[in-house]
Design an enzyme around this catalytic site. Structure first.
Site, short mmCIF file in Angstrom:
data_model
loop_
_atom_site.label_atom_id
_atom_site.label_comp_id
_atom_site.label_asym_id
_atom_site.label_seq_id
_atom_site.Cartn_x
_atom_site.Cartn_y
_atom_site.Cartn_z
N HIS A 80 85.08 36.22 52.69
CA HIS A 80 86.53 36.19 52.56
C HIS A 80 87.25 36.65 53.83
O HIS A 80 88.20 36.01 54.30
CB HIS A 80 86.99 37.05 51.39
CG HIS A 80 86.66 36.45 50.06
ND1 HIS A 80 86.94 37.09 48.86
CD2 HIS A 80 86.06 35.28 49.71
CE1 HIS A 80 86.55 36.33 47.86
NE2 HIS A 80 85.99 35.24 48.35
N LYS A 98 89.81 36.66 44.88
CA LYS A 98 89.51 38.09 44.74
C LYS A 98 88.02 38.34 44.98
O LYS A 98 87.20 37.43 44.78
CB LYS A 98 89.95 38.57 43.36
CG LYS A 98 89.28 37.81 42.19
CD LYS A 98 87.86 38.19 41.98
CE LYS A 98 87.09 37.19 41.17
NZ LYS A 98 85.63 37.41 41.21
N ASP A 179 82.95 41.57 41.50
CA ASP A 179 83.22 40.28 40.86
C ASP A 179 84.05 40.42 39.59
O ASP A 179 84.99 39.66 39.37
CB ASP A 179 81.91 39.56 40.52
CG ASP A 179 82.14 38.08 40.25
OD1 ASP A 179 82.28 37.32 41.22
OD2 ASP A 179 82.23 37.70 39.07
#
Length: 350
Positions: A80, A98, A179
């Protein structure tokens, strides 16, 4: 920017497909102009499936497409930061799955970069754009529930896939906390903000990543509010009820399956446990990501660099809290398995 916001999709896994299908439900607002992957074959297949005109075999080419206004970063967690930074450096606004990054220092760096360049950046917390959660936050702020004293949230599922899957791979920043735990923490943050401290517990999978974790969050009294607490649970080992409960001094809110496209919210007003609730309902188009996409596009058209629904300060606060939770649970990952490796398979989000 034209009336239609031009989207680029970075990575071609399951979540990217769901998001692309939801963007197709907004033909008067959005158009997906390009997709990027590390594999041209995957990019072309994804483009064909979703009617996307251009497919690239590198993220840099996607970020360089002049018709892309904003990039949706749907790669695995460990990627990310690098991919979002690549896009921001190329002058693109970014919506990042996210968690925004896997480290608070990286999160702060992305926020500072977006601020310096005047570019929009948002963590893709679709739950915070959910109309029911937005209404719940409004009720809490209004004082309709009295002082918020406790929030409880959980999200977990019994993962039955192979140990090589990204969820269990330490080199791909796998684990339950990053997660699944990010959702309960963001839910708590919406009502109470950043905790002063955290007490956490958990266990690990055979690959070394955290697989089940719980935490108690502490909020001491301030000049603006009394003391409060929160509890969060996440799991890759058990199918948790995925509930959200907000307890105030004069009322409470209950949302079942707050993560899985909730359809109703129960609002109880008063002190009696047998009081009848007010039932608030909503509908979710498609896979549930249209609200998130529309908030991004509203912000872009308004010239805003951050969304009030998922502000930078909250993403940074949750990033710090995630790190506290991980530290409390401990690290069972063997040294040779930590961090990205040259031989790490380049999986895309699933």
């Amino acid at each position: 920017m034209t009336d239609l916001v031009g989207w680029g999709i970075l990575a071609t896994g399951h979540i990217a497909s769901v998001f692309a299908r939801d963007l197709a439900l907004l033909p008067n607002e959005a158009r997906v102009v390009a997709v990027g992957s590390r594999s041209l074959e995957k990019a072309m297949a994804f483009a064909a499936d979703h009617g996307i005109p251009r497919a690239y075999d590198s993220y840099a080419e996607l970020a360089g497409d002049p018709d892309v206004d904003v990039v949706y970063v749907a790669s695995p967690h460990h990627d990310h930061f690098a991919s979002a930074k690549l896009c921001l450096d190329a002058g693109k606004s970014v919506l990042v799955e996210k968690p925004l990054t896997t480290d608070p220092t990286d999160t702060a760096e992305l926020i500072n970069l977006a601020s310096d360049r005047g570019l929009f950046l948002m963590e893709a917390l679709w739950t915070r754009t959910n109309p029911l959660l937005r209404k719940a936050a409004e009720l809490a702020v209004s004082g309709d529930l009295g002082d918020i004293r406790h929030v409880a949230a959980d999200f977990g599922f019994a993962f039955r896939g192979p140990s090589t899957h990204r969820l269990l791979d330490p080199a791909l920043a796998g684990g339950a906390i990053l997660d699944a735990g990010v959702y309960p923490l963001h839910a708590v943050n919406l009502f109470l903000g950043e905790p002063a401290d955290l007490l956490g517990f958990g266990s690990h999978s055979t690959t070394g990543v955290d697989s089940h974790a719980a935490a108690v969050l502490n909020y001491p009294a301030t000049d603006d509010r009394p003391a409060a607490t929160a509890t969060v649970i996440c799991s890759l080992k058990a199918d948790l009820p995925t509930g959200l409960q907000v307890y105030g001094s004069t009322g409470r809110i209950m949302i079942n399956d707050f993560f899985i496209r909730p359809k109703e919210m129960l609002v109880y007003r008063g002190h009696h446990r047998d009081v009848a609730p007010e039932v608030m309902v909503t509908q979710w188009p498609g896979g549930g990501y249209t609200f998130q996409a529309q908030e991004v596009m509203r912000s872009l058209r308004a010239g805003e660099v951050e969304s009030p629904l998922v502000p930078w300060r909250d993403s940074l606060a949750v990033s710090r809290t995630l790190a506290l939770w991980q530290a409390a649970v401990g690290d069972a990952v063997p040294p040779q398995a930590r961090g990205p490796r040259e031989d790490t398979p380049q999986q895309e989000e699933s």
